[in-house]
Design a protein around this motif. Structure first.
Motif, PDB file in Angstrom:
ATOM      1  N   SER A  77      52.240  74.867  89.800  1.00 57.05           N
ATOM      2  CA  SER A  77      53.214  75.756  90.439  1.00 57.05           C
ATOM      3  C   SER A  77      53.462  76.917  89.489  1.00 57.05           C
ATOM      4  O   SER A  77      53.437  76.750  88.272  1.00 57.05           O
ATOM      5  N   CYS A  78      53.708  78.088  90.066  1.00 58.60           N
ATOM      6  CA  CYS A  78      54.092  79.250  89.255  1.00 58.60           C
ATOM      7  C   CYS A  78      55.567  79.173  88.869  1.00 58.60           C
ATOM      8  O   CYS A  78      56.051  79.995  88.090  1.00 58.60           O
ATOM      9  N   SER A  79      56.291  78.191  89.402  1.00 56.34           N
ATOM     10  CA  SER A  79      57.673  77.871  89.016  1.00 56.34           C
ATOM     11  C   SER A  79      57.725  76.384  88.667  1.00 56.34           C
ATOM     12  O   SER A  79      58.276  75.569  89.412  1.00 56.34           O
ATOM     13  N   PRO A  80      57.137  76.013  87.527  1.00 57.40           N
ATOM     14  CA  PRO A  80      56.976  74.595  87.189  1.00 57.40           C
ATOM     15  C   PRO A  80      58.285  73.908  86.819  1.00 57.40           C
ATOM     16  O   PRO A  80      59.244  74.556  86.399  1.00 57.40           O
ATOM     17  N   ASN A  81      58.297  72.576  86.956  1.00 63.77           N
ATOM     18  CA  ASN A  81      59.462  71.810  86.516  1.00 63.77           C
ATOM     19  C   ASN A  81      59.137  70.890  85.342  1.00 63.77           C
ATOM     20  O   ASN A  81      60.026  70.269  84.793  1.00 63.77           O
ATOM     21  N   VAL A  82      57.857  70.806  84.949  1.00 66.54           N
ATOM     22  CA  VAL A  82      57.488  70.021  83.764  1.00 66.54           C
ATOM     23  C   VAL A  82      56.528  70.813  82.883  1.00 66.54           C
ATOM     24  O   VAL A  82      55.923  71.795  83.316  1.00 66.54           O
ATOM     25  N   PHE A 103      56.581  66.746  90.922  1.00 67.59           N
ATOM     26  CA  PHE A 103      56.366  67.242  89.569  1.00 67.59           C
ATOM     27  C   PHE A 103      55.301  68.334  89.628  1.00 67.59           C
ATOM     28  O   PHE A 103      54.254  68.146  90.258  1.00 67.59           O
ATOM     29  N   THR A 104      55.550  69.467  88.959  1.00 71.63           N
ATOM     30  CA  THR A 104      54.562  70.552  88.908  1.00 71.63           C
ATOM     31  C   THR A 104      54.543  71.156  87.511  1.00 71.63           C
ATOM     32  O   THR A 104      55.555  71.156  86.815  1.00 71.63           O
ATOM     33  N   PHE A 105      53.370  71.671  87.117  1.00 67.15           N
ATOM     34  CA  PHE A 105      53.308  72.409  85.852  1.00 67.15           C
ATOM     35  C   PHE A 105      52.468  73.662  86.038  1.00 67.15           C
ATOM     36  O   PHE A 105      51.711  73.800  86.998  1.00 67.15           O
ATOM     37  N   PHE A 106      52.638  74.582  85.123  1.00 62.48           N
ATOM     38  CA  PHE A 106      51.948  75.870  85.149  1.00 62.48           C
ATOM     39  C   PHE A 106      50.618  75.680  84.435  1.00 62.48           C
ATOM     40  O   PHE A 106      50.582  75.567  83.213  1.00 62.48           O
ATOM     41  N   GLN A 132      43.544  81.117  87.109  1.00 55.70           N
ATOM     42  CA  GLN A 132      42.276  80.792  86.448  1.00 55.70           C
ATOM     43  C   GLN A 132      42.416  80.593  84.940  1.00 55.70           C
ATOM     44  O   GLN A 132      41.423  80.466  84.243  1.00 55.70           O
ATOM     45  N   GLY A 133      43.651  80.572  84.456  1.00 58.77           N
ATOM     46  CA  GLY A 133      43.887  80.314  83.046  1.00 58.77           C
ATOM     47  C   GLY A 133      44.614  81.458  82.364  1.00 58.77           C
ATOM     48  O   GLY A 133      44.698  82.569  82.885  1.00 58.77           O
ATOM     49  N   ALA A 134      45.143  81.163  81.170  1.00 61.03           N
ATOM     50  CA  ALA A 134      45.946  82.133  80.420  1.00 61.03           C
ATOM     51  C   ALA A 134      45.157  83.381  80.040  1.00 61.03           C
ATOM     52  O   ALA A 134      45.708  84.476  79.978  1.00 61.03           O
ATOM     53  N   ALA A 135      43.863  83.245  79.807  1.00 61.71           N
ATOM     54  CA  ALA A 135      43.029  84.387  79.396  1.00 61.71           C
ATOM     55  C   ALA A 135      43.018  85.484  80.452  1.00 61.71           C
ATOM     56  O   ALA A 135      42.730  86.637  80.137  1.00 61.71           O
ATOM     57  N   HIS A 136      43.348  85.136  81.676  1.00 59.42           N
ATOM     58  CA  HIS A 136      43.254  86.066  82.794  1.00 59.42           C
ATOM     59  C   HIS A 136      44.606  86.610  83.252  1.00 59.42           C
ATOM     60  O   HIS A 136      44.695  87.215  84.323  1.00 59.42           O
ATOM     61  N   LEU A 137      45.638  86.373  82.443  1.00 66.45           N
ATOM     62  CA  LEU A 137      46.981  86.842  82.798  1.00 66.45           C
ATOM     63  C   LEU A 137      47.515  87.790  81.737  1.00 66.45           C
ATOM     64  O   LEU A 137      47.251  87.610  80.544  1.00 66.45           O
ATOM     65  N   PRO A 138      48.293  88.799  82.151  1.00 68.69           N
ATOM     66  CA  PRO A 138      48.884  89.712  81.172  1.00 68.69           C
ATOM     67  C   PRO A 138      49.910  88.998  80.286  1.00 68.69           C
ATOM     68  O   PRO A 138      50.570  88.053  80.730  1.00 68.69           O
ATOM     69  N   LEU A 139      50.040  89.456  79.063  1.00 65.87           N
ATOM     70  CA  LEU A 139      50.961  88.866  78.099  1.00 65.87           C
ATOM     71  C   LEU A 139      52.395  88.842  78.617  1.00 65.87           C
ATOM     72  O   LEU A 139      53.111  87.856  78.426  1.00 65.87           O
ATOM     73  N   ASP A 140      52.830  89.910  79.312  1.00 64.18           N
ATOM     74  CA  ASP A 140      54.213  89.945  79.803  1.00 64.18           C
ATOM     75  C   ASP A 140      54.465  88.837  80.835  1.00 64.18           C
ATOM     76  O   ASP A 140      55.582  88.331  80.939  1.00 64.18           O
ATOM     77  N   VAL A 141      53.450  88.420  81.577  1.00 69.25           N
ATOM     78  CA  VAL A 141      53.598  87.302  82.520  1.00 69.25           C
ATOM     79  C   VAL A 141      53.643  85.987  81.745  1.00 69.25           C
ATOM     80  O   VAL A 141      54.517  85.145  81.974  1.00 69.25           O
ATOM     81  N   LYS A 144      56.874  84.578  80.081  1.00 70.34           N
ATOM     82  CA  LYS A 144      57.915  83.999  80.937  1.00 70.34           C
ATOM     83  C   LYS A 144      57.826  82.472  80.985  1.00 70.34           C
ATOM     84  O   LYS A 144      58.681  81.818  81.551  1.00 70.34           O
ATOM     85  N   TYR A 145      56.767  81.920  80.418  1.00 77.98           N
ATOM     86  CA  TYR A 145      56.499  80.480  80.513  1.00 77.98           C
ATOM     87  C   TYR A 145      56.509  79.813  79.152  1.00 77.98           C
ATOM     88  O   TYR A 145      56.201  80.429  78.138  1.00 77.98           O
ATOM     89  N   LYS A 146      56.809  78.510  79.151  1.00 80.38           N
ATOM     90  CA  LYS A 146      56.627  77.689  77.964  1.00 80.38           C
ATOM     91  C   LYS A 146      55.129  77.407  77.885  1.00 80.38           C
ATOM     92  O   LYS A 146      54.523  76.977  78.860  1.00 80.38           O
TER      93      LYS A 146
END
Length: 158
Positions: A77-82, A103-106, A132-141, A144-146
């Motif tokens: 989930s893009c709004s994870p709870n774990v 239960f969902t995680f990013f 598709q993984g952290a390598a494919h997302l901008p740093l500012d996004v 926002k996540y742990k």
């Protein structure tokens, strides 16, 4: 719970729900959890040198098959709870989790570049659309996540 679901109890904390229509499996809480509470310890049943859709990344060429196996049914989930803390090897609650909640995680919180990307249908207000993984997302996004220590370290050298 839908009538077309098969349920498998996992101890006193969770249950796997399997859609009889699609065969998709998800993990749901059968008790409440508070932020920071440990949901489960985990380890690596097997360490692979490449990712697959069931692994969690712990190093450049280290992808673990989860033990206990039921944790593989924690969906994205893009709004994870774990969060999978790969340093302490525990799954922790990020926020209050109600009984009956999935239960969902990013996935990019542990995965640098996934075996296969997918269209996300989490329907959260901050849904990223394609995962598709952290390598494919901008740093500012990502900020926002742990994030796992491995992903944090990768971001420092990029």
């Amino acid at each position: 719970m839908l009538v077309s679901e098969k349920i498998t109890k996992i101890g006193s904390i969770a249950e796997i729900r399997e859609s009889q229509t699609t065969g998709d499996k998800s993990l749901y809480a059968t008790v409440e959890f508070k932020p920071g509470q440990i949901i489960s310890n985990f380890g690596g049943k097997e360490i692979l040198d490449r990712p697959n859709y069931l692994t969690v990344q712990i190093g450049d060429s280290q992808h673990i098959m989860l033990d206990p196996e039921f944790l593989q049914y924690i969906n994205h989930s893009c709004s994870p709870n774990v969060f999978f803390d790969t340093q302490k090897m525990v799954v922790i609650a990020l926020r209050n989790i109600e009984m009956g909640e999935e239960f969902t995680f990013f996935y990019p919180s542990t995965e640098w570049s996934m075996d296969r990307g997918f269209d996300c249908f989490c329907q959260s207000e901050n849904c990223l659309g394609y995962i598709q993984g952290a390598a494919h997302l901008p740093l500012d996004v990502l900020k926002k996540y742990k994030l796992s220590q491995y992903i944090e370290n990768r971001l420092k050298v990029e």
